[in-house]
Design a protein around this motif. Structure first.
Motif, short mmCIF file in Angstrom:
data_model
loop_
_atom_site.label_atom_id
_atom_site.label_comp_id
_atom_site.label_asym_id
_atom_site.label_seq_id
_atom_site.Cartn_x
_atom_site.Cartn_y
_atom_site.Cartn_z
N LEU A 1 0.84 -1.19 0.00
CA LEU A 1 0.00 0.00 0.00
C LEU A 1 0.88 1.24 0.00
O LEU A 1 1.78 1.38 0.83
N GLU A 2 0.59 2.15 -0.93
CA GLU A 2 1.31 3.41 -0.97
C GLU A 2 0.41 4.46 -1.60
O GLU A 2 -0.03 4.31 -2.74
N ASN A 3 0.13 5.50 -0.78
CA ASN A 3 -0.72 6.61 -1.26
C ASN A 3 -2.05 6.12 -1.81
O ASN A 3 -2.54 6.60 -2.85
N GLY A 4 -2.64 5.15 -1.13
CA GLY A 4 -3.93 4.63 -1.53
C GLY A 4 -3.91 3.63 -2.65
O GLY A 4 -4.95 3.10 -3.04
N VAL A 5 -2.74 3.36 -3.21
CA VAL A 5 -2.62 2.42 -4.31
C VAL A 5 -2.30 1.03 -3.76
O VAL A 5 -1.39 0.86 -2.94
N VAL A 6 -3.05 0.04 -4.22
CA VAL A 6 -2.84 -1.34 -3.78
C VAL A 6 -2.11 -2.09 -4.89
O VAL A 6 -2.56 -2.13 -6.04
N ALA A 7 -0.96 -2.65 -4.55
CA ALA A 7 -0.18 -3.42 -5.53
C ALA A 7 0.05 -4.82 -4.99
O ALA A 7 0.25 -5.02 -3.78
N GLU A 8 0.03 -5.78 -5.87
CA GLU A 8 0.25 -7.17 -5.46
C GLU A 8 1.73 -7.38 -5.09
O GLU A 8 2.62 -6.73 -5.62
N THR A 9 1.97 -8.31 -4.22
CA THR A 9 3.33 -8.69 -3.85
C THR A 9 3.72 -9.97 -4.58
O THR A 9 2.87 -10.66 -5.14
N THR A 10 4.98 -10.27 -4.56
CA THR A 10 5.46 -11.51 -5.17
C THR A 10 4.87 -12.70 -4.43
O THR A 10 5.03 -12.81 -3.21
N PRO A 11 4.18 -13.59 -5.12
CA PRO A 11 3.60 -14.75 -4.42
C PRO A 11 4.70 -15.70 -3.93
O PRO A 11 5.62 -16.05 -4.68
N LEU A 12 4.62 -16.08 -2.69
CA LEU A 12 5.53 -17.06 -2.13
C LEU A 12 4.86 -17.70 -0.92
O LEU A 12 4.00 -17.08 -0.29
N PRO A 13 5.23 -18.93 -0.58
CA PRO A 13 4.61 -19.56 0.59
C PRO A 13 4.99 -18.83 1.87
O PRO A 13 6.17 -18.57 2.12
N ARG A 14 3.98 -18.48 2.65
CA ARG A 14 4.19 -17.85 3.96
C ARG A 14 3.59 -18.78 5.01
O ARG A 14 2.44 -19.21 4.88
N TYR A 15 4.36 -19.05 6.05
CA TYR A 15 3.93 -20.01 7.06
C TYR A 15 3.74 -19.33 8.41
O TYR A 15 4.43 -18.36 8.73
N VAL A 16 2.82 -19.87 9.19
CA VAL A 16 2.57 -19.38 10.54
C VAL A 16 2.45 -20.56 11.49
O VAL A 16 2.03 -21.66 11.09
N GLY A 17 2.81 -20.34 12.72
CA GLY A 17 2.56 -21.35 13.74
C GLY A 17 1.08 -21.43 14.03
O GLY A 17 0.35 -20.45 13.89
N THR A 18 0.60 -22.62 14.40
CA THR A 18 -0.81 -22.78 14.75
C THR A 18 -0.93 -23.43 16.13
O THR A 18 -0.23 -24.40 16.42
N PRO A 19 -1.77 -22.86 17.00
CA PRO A 19 -2.70 -21.77 16.74
C PRO A 19 -2.10 -20.37 16.88
O PRO A 19 -2.82 -19.37 16.76
N GLY A 20 -0.80 -20.26 17.13
CA GLY A 20 -0.13 -18.97 17.22
C GLY A 20 1.33 -19.14 16.82
O GLY A 20 1.85 -20.26 16.73
N MET A 21 2.03 -18.01 16.59
CA MET A 21 3.42 -18.10 16.17
C MET A 21 4.29 -18.76 17.22
O MET A 21 5.34 -19.32 16.93
N SER A 22 3.88 -18.72 18.47
CA SER A 22 4.67 -19.34 19.54
C SER A 22 4.66 -20.86 19.48
O SER A 22 5.39 -21.51 20.22
#
Length: 314
Positions: free
Chosen positions: A92-113
């Motif tokens: 996001l910049e100045n109200g403009v929405v741009a896509e990011t480079t697609p890549l796998p993003r991982y999170v811990g479940t049920p939390g990052m800890s």
């Protein structure tokens, strides 16, 4: 050396310290981990509030590029410790929405800890214990905490953020090296809205704002989908300029910045709190991954020596 007799103390129970402890314990060493936090995890922290409200207020997600870390991540996924986050991430910049480079993003479940909890399982981890001084004598390393003295240990590994490592290592050459690598702060705001706040994305890298990142925490797998919870991260510049500001004022100002960012009124909120990460990001410009003093059996490591991020810590 006979690993089953060799004692090692590790200061810091973040991903770096716990990974190190896990590897050494698997090889038969007697490892003890000390951390001043209430639970292991460091910046892979999850703040939980009743009823059913939680926030990943530190590390937001992680990526896995190194084959060794990919192997661990695959194991975590198979055992339900980690899931891929399929949320839409934009810029996001100045109200403009741009896509990011697609890549796998991982999170811990049920939390990052969750990753830290898994790494710490079966290890000797002493939480809520702050080491204030270290000293080596003929018997080994002795650790002075706020309540007692622990040791001696034959080897010592320090996995703290660089400024904290510098303070502890004091006049050792590694103390000077650590002091030369600054780390920037980050204010994090946790907010839960009374009703769903509609935007066509789940996380955003922000430019031209006091905020650098915003994310709908409740969009991540394993989270409570009934509550609309968000995490807002300020830029390092804004955080440094407002470092000693009260959490209440910080939360109010950054929530207002979020409203300006989306150019829309925000719903009423039921929870609002700010947390200051005094040592958030930092990276040694050299290519050192670890500092080793073999003669004195001292090692210094951490994400600030490895490019930052969860993978760098690992």
């Amino acid at each position: 050396m006979e690993s089953h007799k060799h004692t090692i103390a590790i200061i810091g129970a973040g991903v770096a310290g716990l990974t190190c402890a896990r590897e050494l314990a698997t090889d038969g060493f007697k490892v003890t981990v000390f951390d001043k936090g209430r639970s292991p995890g460091g910046r892979t922290a999850t703040r939980r509030k009743e009823p059913g409200l939680e926030f990943d207020h530190g590390a937001q997600y992680f990526t896995a590029r190194d084959p060794r870390f990919q192997k661990v991540t695959t194991d975590w996924i198979q055992r339900g410790v980690v899931s891929e986050w399929h949320g839409r991430i934009v810029r996001l910049e100045n109200g403009v929405v741009a896509e990011t480079t697609p890549l796998p993003r991982y999170v811990g479940t049920p939390g990052m800890s969750a990753m830290a909890a898994d790494l710490a399982s079966g290890l000797h981890v002493h939480s809520g214990v702050q080491v204030v001084r270290i000293h080596r004598d003929s018997a080994g390393w002795n650790l002075t905490t706020t309540t007692d003295i622990q040791g001696p240990f034959e080897s010592l590994i320090v996995t703290l953020p660089s400024p904290q490592a510098a303070a502890l290592l004091n006049d050792h050459p590694f103390g000077q090296l650590s002091a030369a690598v600054p780390m920037t702060p980050c204010w994090a705001v946790m907010v839960a809205f009374d009703s769903k706040f509609e935007v066509p994305w789940d996380g955003a890298f922000v430019h031209g704002s006091p905020l650098s990142w915003v994310a709908r925490n409740s969009s991540k797998p394993g989270r409570n989908q009934q509550l609309d919870s968000w995490v807002l991260h300020a830029t390092s510049e804004w955080s440094a300029a407002h470092l000693e500001q009260s959490p209440e004022t910080t939360a109010t100002e950054l929530l207002a910045a979020f409203a300006r960012l989306v150019d829309a009124p925000l719903p009423p909120h039921s929870y609002l709190q700010a947390h200051r990460w005094r040592y958030s990001l930092g990276s040694d410009p050299s290519e050192r991954k670890v500092l080793v003093d073999a003669e004195n059996r001292l090692v210094v490591c951490g994400d600030w020596l490895s490019g930052g991020r969860v993978e760098g810590a690992f």
